[in-house]
Each structure stands twice: as structure tokens, then as C-alpha cells.
Design a protein around this motif. Structure first.
Motif, PDB file in Angstrom:
ATOM      1  N   THR A  47       0.348  55.647  65.298  1.00 33.71           N
ATOM      2  CA  THR A  47      -0.208  54.370  64.848  1.00 33.71           C
ATOM      3  C   THR A  47      -0.786  53.610  66.039  1.00 33.71           C
ATOM      4  N   PRO A  48      -1.678  52.661  65.803  1.00 32.22           N
ATOM      5  CA  PRO A  48      -2.224  51.845  66.893  1.00 32.22           C
ATOM      6  C   PRO A  48      -1.119  51.025  67.564  1.00 32.22           C
ATOM      7  N   ALA A  52       0.460  49.702  62.332  1.00 34.94           N
ATOM      8  CA  ALA A  52      -0.492  49.992  61.256  1.00 34.94           C
ATOM      9  C   ALA A  52      -0.471  48.849  60.248  1.00 34.94           C
ATOM     10  N   ARG A  53      -1.625  48.260  60.043  1.00 30.51           N
ATOM     11  CA  ARG A  53      -1.734  47.195  59.055  1.00 30.51           C
ATOM     12  C   ARG A  53      -2.272  47.732  57.736  1.00 30.51           C
ATOM     13  N   ARG A  54      -3.062  48.786  57.832  1.00 26.07           N
ATOM     14  CA  ARG A  54      -3.630  49.416  56.628  1.00 26.07           C
ATOM     15  C   ARG A  54      -3.116  50.845  56.546  1.00 26.07           C
ATOM     16  N   ASP A  56      -4.806  53.540  56.229  1.00 31.98           N
ATOM     17  CA  ASP A  56      -5.625  54.533  56.918  1.00 31.98           C
ATOM     18  C   ASP A  56      -5.483  54.497  58.438  1.00 31.98           C
ATOM     19  N   GLU A  57      -4.697  53.575  58.966  1.00 29.53           N
ATOM     20  CA  GLU A  57      -4.465  53.540  60.402  1.00 29.53           C
ATOM     21  C   GLU A  57      -3.340  54.480  60.822  1.00 29.53           C
ATOM     22  N   ASN A  58      -2.566  54.956  59.892  1.00 30.06           N
ATOM     23  CA  ASN A  58      -1.503  55.906  60.192  1.00 30.06           C
ATOM     24  C   ASN A  58      -2.106  57.314  60.191  1.00 30.06           C
TER      25      ASN A  58
END
Length: 77
Positions: A47-48, A52-54, A56-58
Motif C-alpha cells: 500500500t502507499p 490505502a484510501r481506495r 485500487d491502491e492495494n
């Protein structure tokens, strides 16, 4: 012919003796092993930095989907 030609021919003949079904099974098994390994990766590695907030970020989700598609393609063809 040089000794390198003999070695190359020996290697080629040895590799041609391997049945293709065995190669396919080993290749698909390596993809399955990756599919088992990817979800077990630590969250911090996929993750960033801010989290991960959304969905698709994972990166685990995308990697798992891509691996499942590859397993499906290579096991059916």
C-alpha cells in the motif's frame, strides 16, 4: 565442430526430452504459489505510505486478479 557445439547440442537434446505437460504443470504451479504468497505480503509492502484510501491502491488485489487470469489462460490452453 567445437566443444561448444557439442555442449549446445547436448543441452538442446536434454531439454527436448522434457515432456511439455510437465513444463506446463510446473509453470502453472509457480503461478499458484505466487497467488498464495501475494495475499500474505505485509500491508506496508503493498500500500502507499499514507495507507490505502481506495480499494485500487492495494496492490494485492490487482496482482491476485492478474495471477488468476494467467492461471486460467495457461491451464486451459
Amino acid at each position: 565442430m567445437t566443444p561448444l557445439h557439442h555442449f549446445g547440442e547436448l543441452l538442446r537434446d536434454s531439454l527436448q526430452a522434457i515432456p511439455l505437460i510437465s513444463v506446463r504443470v510446473l509453470f502453472v504451479a509457480s503461478l499458484v504459489a505466487l497467488l498464495i504468497w501475494v495475499p500474505r505480503l505485509p500491508r506496508s509492502a503493498t500500500t502507499p505510505p499514507g495507507g490505502a484510501r481506495r480499494w485500487d491502491e492495494n496492490l494485492k488485489i490487482g496482482a491476485s486478479i492478474a495471477l488468476m487470469i494467467q492461471i486460467l489462460i495457461y491451464s486451459l490452453l
